[in-house]
Design a protein around this motif. Structure first.
Motif, short mmCIF file in Angstrom:
data_model
loop_
_atom_site.label_atom_id
_atom_site.label_comp_id
_atom_site.label_asym_id
_atom_site.label_seq_id
_atom_site.Cartn_x
_atom_site.Cartn_y
_atom_site.Cartn_z
N GLY A 47 32.34 43.70 30.02
CA GLY A 47 33.66 43.32 29.65
C GLY A 47 34.08 41.96 30.00
N ARG A 48 35.48 41.45 29.45
CA ARG A 48 35.69 40.11 29.84
C ARG A 48 35.95 39.85 31.38
N THR A 49 35.74 38.68 31.45
CA THR A 49 35.93 38.09 33.03
C THR A 49 37.49 38.35 33.27
N GLY A 50 37.44 38.89 34.61
CA GLY A 50 38.90 39.23 35.15
C GLY A 50 39.41 40.44 34.64
N VAL A 51 38.69 41.34 33.96
CA VAL A 51 39.57 42.76 33.60
C VAL A 51 39.51 43.52 34.56
N GLY A 52 38.71 43.39 35.79
CA GLY A 52 38.70 44.52 36.82
C GLY A 52 37.55 45.25 36.91
N LYS A 53 36.20 44.79 36.39
CA LYS A 53 35.16 45.56 36.56
C LYS A 53 34.69 45.90 37.89
N SER A 54 34.64 44.87 38.71
CA SER A 54 34.34 44.70 39.88
C SER A 54 35.25 45.62 40.89
N SER A 55 36.40 45.51 40.78
CA SER A 55 37.53 46.30 41.48
C SER A 55 37.05 47.76 41.17
N THR A 56 37.20 48.01 39.70
CA THR A 56 37.00 49.55 39.57
C THR A 56 35.65 50.34 40.07
N THR A 63 31.47 41.83 44.24
CA THR A 63 32.64 40.94 44.53
C THR A 63 33.37 40.85 43.58
N ILE A 64 34.79 40.66 44.15
CA ILE A 64 35.88 40.61 43.27
C ILE A 64 36.41 39.24 43.16
N GLY A 65 36.50 38.40 42.07
CA GLY A 65 36.93 37.08 42.00
C GLY A 65 37.68 36.69 41.05
N GLN A 66 37.83 35.62 40.86
CA GLN A 66 38.89 35.01 39.93
C GLN A 66 38.07 33.79 39.08
N TYR A 67 36.76 33.88 39.18
CA TYR A 67 36.18 32.95 38.38
C TYR A 67 36.04 33.03 36.85
N THR A 116 41.63 49.24 32.29
CA THR A 116 42.20 48.91 33.69
C THR A 116 43.72 48.26 33.45
N TYR A 117 44.30 48.06 34.70
CA TYR A 117 45.95 47.28 34.48
C TYR A 117 46.65 48.50 33.82
N ALA A 118 46.44 49.78 33.99
CA ALA A 118 47.29 50.74 33.20
C ALA A 118 48.80 50.86 33.49
N VAL A 147 42.75 53.37 34.57
CA VAL A 147 42.86 53.20 35.90
C VAL A 147 43.81 52.11 36.28
N ASP A 148 44.33 51.87 37.43
CA ASP A 148 44.87 50.66 37.75
C ASP A 148 44.52 50.49 39.46
N ASN A 149 43.71 49.32 39.41
CA ASN A 149 43.07 49.11 40.89
C ASN A 149 44.34 48.61 41.91
N LYS A 150 45.32 48.62 41.61
CA LYS A 150 46.41 48.25 42.48
C LYS A 150 47.58 49.41 42.62
N ASN A 151 47.08 50.60 42.16
CA ASN A 151 47.75 51.69 42.35
C ASN A 151 47.03 53.02 42.11
N1 LIG Z 1 47.40 44.85 38.58
C1 LIG Z 1 46.05 45.08 38.51
N2 LIG Z 1 45.09 44.15 38.97
C2 LIG Z 1 43.86 44.12 38.86
C3 LIG Z 1 43.38 45.51 38.41
N3 LIG Z 1 41.98 45.65 38.28
C4 LIG Z 1 41.65 44.25 38.91
N4 LIG Z 1 42.72 43.48 39.18
C5 LIG Z 1 42.93 42.24 39.69
O1 LIG Z 1 42.02 41.52 38.81
C6 LIG Z 1 41.22 40.35 39.45
C7 LIG Z 1 40.11 40.15 38.84
O2 LIG Z 1 39.47 41.54 39.29
P1 LIG Z 1 37.73 41.85 39.22
O3 LIG Z 1 37.55 43.12 39.80
O4 LIG Z 1 37.16 40.55 39.94
O5 LIG Z 1 37.45 41.71 37.71
P2 LIG Z 1 35.92 41.43 36.99
O6 LIG Z 1 36.27 42.01 35.66
O7 LIG Z 1 35.01 42.02 37.94
O8 LIG Z 1 35.80 39.81 36.90
P3 LIG Z 1 34.42 38.99 36.88
O9 LIG Z 1 33.40 39.63 37.59
O10 LIG Z 1 34.89 37.69 37.44
O11 LIG Z 1 34.04 39.12 35.35
C8 LIG Z 1 41.50 40.61 40.89
O12 LIG Z 1 42.60 39.77 41.45
C9 LIG Z 1 41.94 41.99 40.96
O13 LIG Z 1 42.49 42.32 42.10
C10 LIG Z 1 44.17 46.34 37.79
O14 LIG Z 1 43.81 47.52 37.50
N5 LIG Z 1 45.49 45.92 38.07
#
Ligand SMILES: Nc1nc2c(ncn2[C@@H]2O[C@H](COP(=O)(O)OP(=O)(O)OP(=O)(O)O)[C@@H](O)[C@H]2O)c(=O)[nH]1
Ligand SMILES: [Mg+2]
Length: 337
Positions: free
Chosen positions: A39-48, A59-63, A156-158, A198-202
């Motif tokens: 999936g694309r960078t920053g979509v929330g893969k690691s967080s999920t 690791t959760i990053g914003q790279y 993500t970001y539901a 899903v929503d990793n903030k809720n």
């Molecule tokens: N509101 C919201 N924020 C989210 C959600 N999932 C992740 N985030 C935020 O989005 C940012 C990126 O999340 P990551 O989990 O690092 O995303 P990633 O897809 O693993 O990113 P890369 O590994 O850099 O490609 C972080 O600031 C998270 O807190 C979500 O479901 N809802």
């Protein structure tokens, strides 16, 4: 062990099932679990992944991804080794023309097994980007269409989608991504790929439902057969309601920290207050998990037709203790009535 194939009593059947499950659990301990995230960078893969496992294993990053690559994180959860493989840049707008060949070689040499594959995209996006399409194509080319048999689509970001549009967005986005995937695999395989919001903030999605049990169930039912028991071992304590030591006695009288509820099939269940598991699965999700365990040959069907599994596995789980005991206890809880 030579087994008598004409065992007549259900208790004997359950005992045999129990010892075979214990054997399988013990050998599962040496196995590794491999998750592949696309999936694309920053979509929330690691967080999920972290939300599901309840531990920061990625690791959760914003790279920003600057090159296409393959990265893996190693972690251990309840004695089970996890590898989370990330594919940075694969679905991002990076000029790497002509490098797809190199990427395919890299990913094939690094990834020897996949037990669960996640295609992750934000629910509040409206289209499948050209890069996501390329990611789907490359993954299919690298691993063959079989990889989609262990896939789920995670949105993500539901909660960034309006409540009234939630279901429609989920259906529409699922359909669009499946339209891409079907180019590389059969319609039968695509039809049964589940999607989950899903929503990793809720803890809930806009429909008011807690999503973690749904994510767990979908990951579980799509997991490779080899990955099922290691995954159960790693998560057993997260999905089974835990009893406090003081509640181990089987007194059925109403205590202040217990209440009774009528479960499916009209049975009265004792629910331990304050002992909610981290991942709650509802009755329907429980049925799906049980079906998968039976279909995978981990729990024999014949045991289900007789009493005994709950009463036998429960005390056995306590006696064994540790990770294996937790799985046996979980099986007892899943199959008890
Ligand atoms: N509101 C919201 N924020 C989210 C959600 N999932 C992740 N985030 C935020 O989005 C940012 C990126 O999340 P990551 O989990 O690092 O995303 P990633 O897809 O693993 O990113 P890369 O590994 O850099 O490609 C972080 O600031 C998270 O807190 C979500 O479901 N809802
Ligand atoms: Mg990440």
């Amino acid at each position: 062990m030579i087994e008598n194939s004409f065992i007549s009593s259900n208790i004997d059947k359950a005992k045999n099932a129990l010892s075979s499950v214990i054997e399988k659990i013990k050998s599962a301990k040496d196995q590794k679990l491999v998750f592949l995230l696309v999936g694309r960078t920053g979509v929330g893969k690691s967080s999920t992944v972290n939300s599901l496992i309840g531990k920061a294993i990625a690791t959760i990053g914003q790279y920003e991804a600057t090159t296409m690559g393959v990265e893996s994180y190693e972690s251990e959860v309840n004695g089970i080794d996890f590898t989370v493989i990330d594919t940075p840049g694969l679905c991002d707008e990076i000029e790497e023309e002509g490098n797809d060949e190199k990427y395919l070689k890299q990913i094939c040499s690094k990834v020897k097994q996949i037990d669960s594959m996640w295609f992750v995209s934000r629910l509040d996006e409206t289209r499948v980007t050209a890069d996501e399409k390329r990611g789907i194509k490359l993954i299919s080319e690298a691993f063959g269409f079989n990889v989609w048999q262990h896939a789920i689509i995670v949105f993500t970001y539901a909660n960034s989608v309006e409540q009234g549009r939630f279901q429609e967005a989920l259906n529409k986005r699922t359909e669009l991504i499946k339209k891409e995937i079907v180019k590389y695999t059969s319609i039968e395989v695509v039809n049964i790929i589940p999607s989950v919001a899903v929503d990793n903030k809720n803890s809930t999605t806009p429909d008011g439902k807690e999503w973690i049990g749904e994510l767990y169930t979908k990951v579980f039912i799509r997991m490779s057969e080899r990955g099922l028991l290691p995954f159960l071992t790693a998560t057993a304590d997260s999905i089974r309601p835990q009893r406090k030591a003081s509640q181990q006695s089987s007194s059925k009288t109403e205590a202040p920290n217990r209440y009774f509820s009528v479960g499916s099939r009209g049975r009265t269940e004792v629910v331990e207050k304050g002992q909610e598991p981290r991942i709650k699965v509802d009755d329907f999700q429980k049925q799906l998990i049980k079906k998968k365990l039976i279909d995978a040959g981990i729990i024999p069907t014949l045991v289900l037709s007789g009493a005994g599994i709950g009463s036998l596995f429960g005390p056995a789980g306590t006696a064994i203790g540790g990770a294996a005991g937790a799985v046996v206890g979980l099986v007892a809880w899943l199959f008890a009535w």
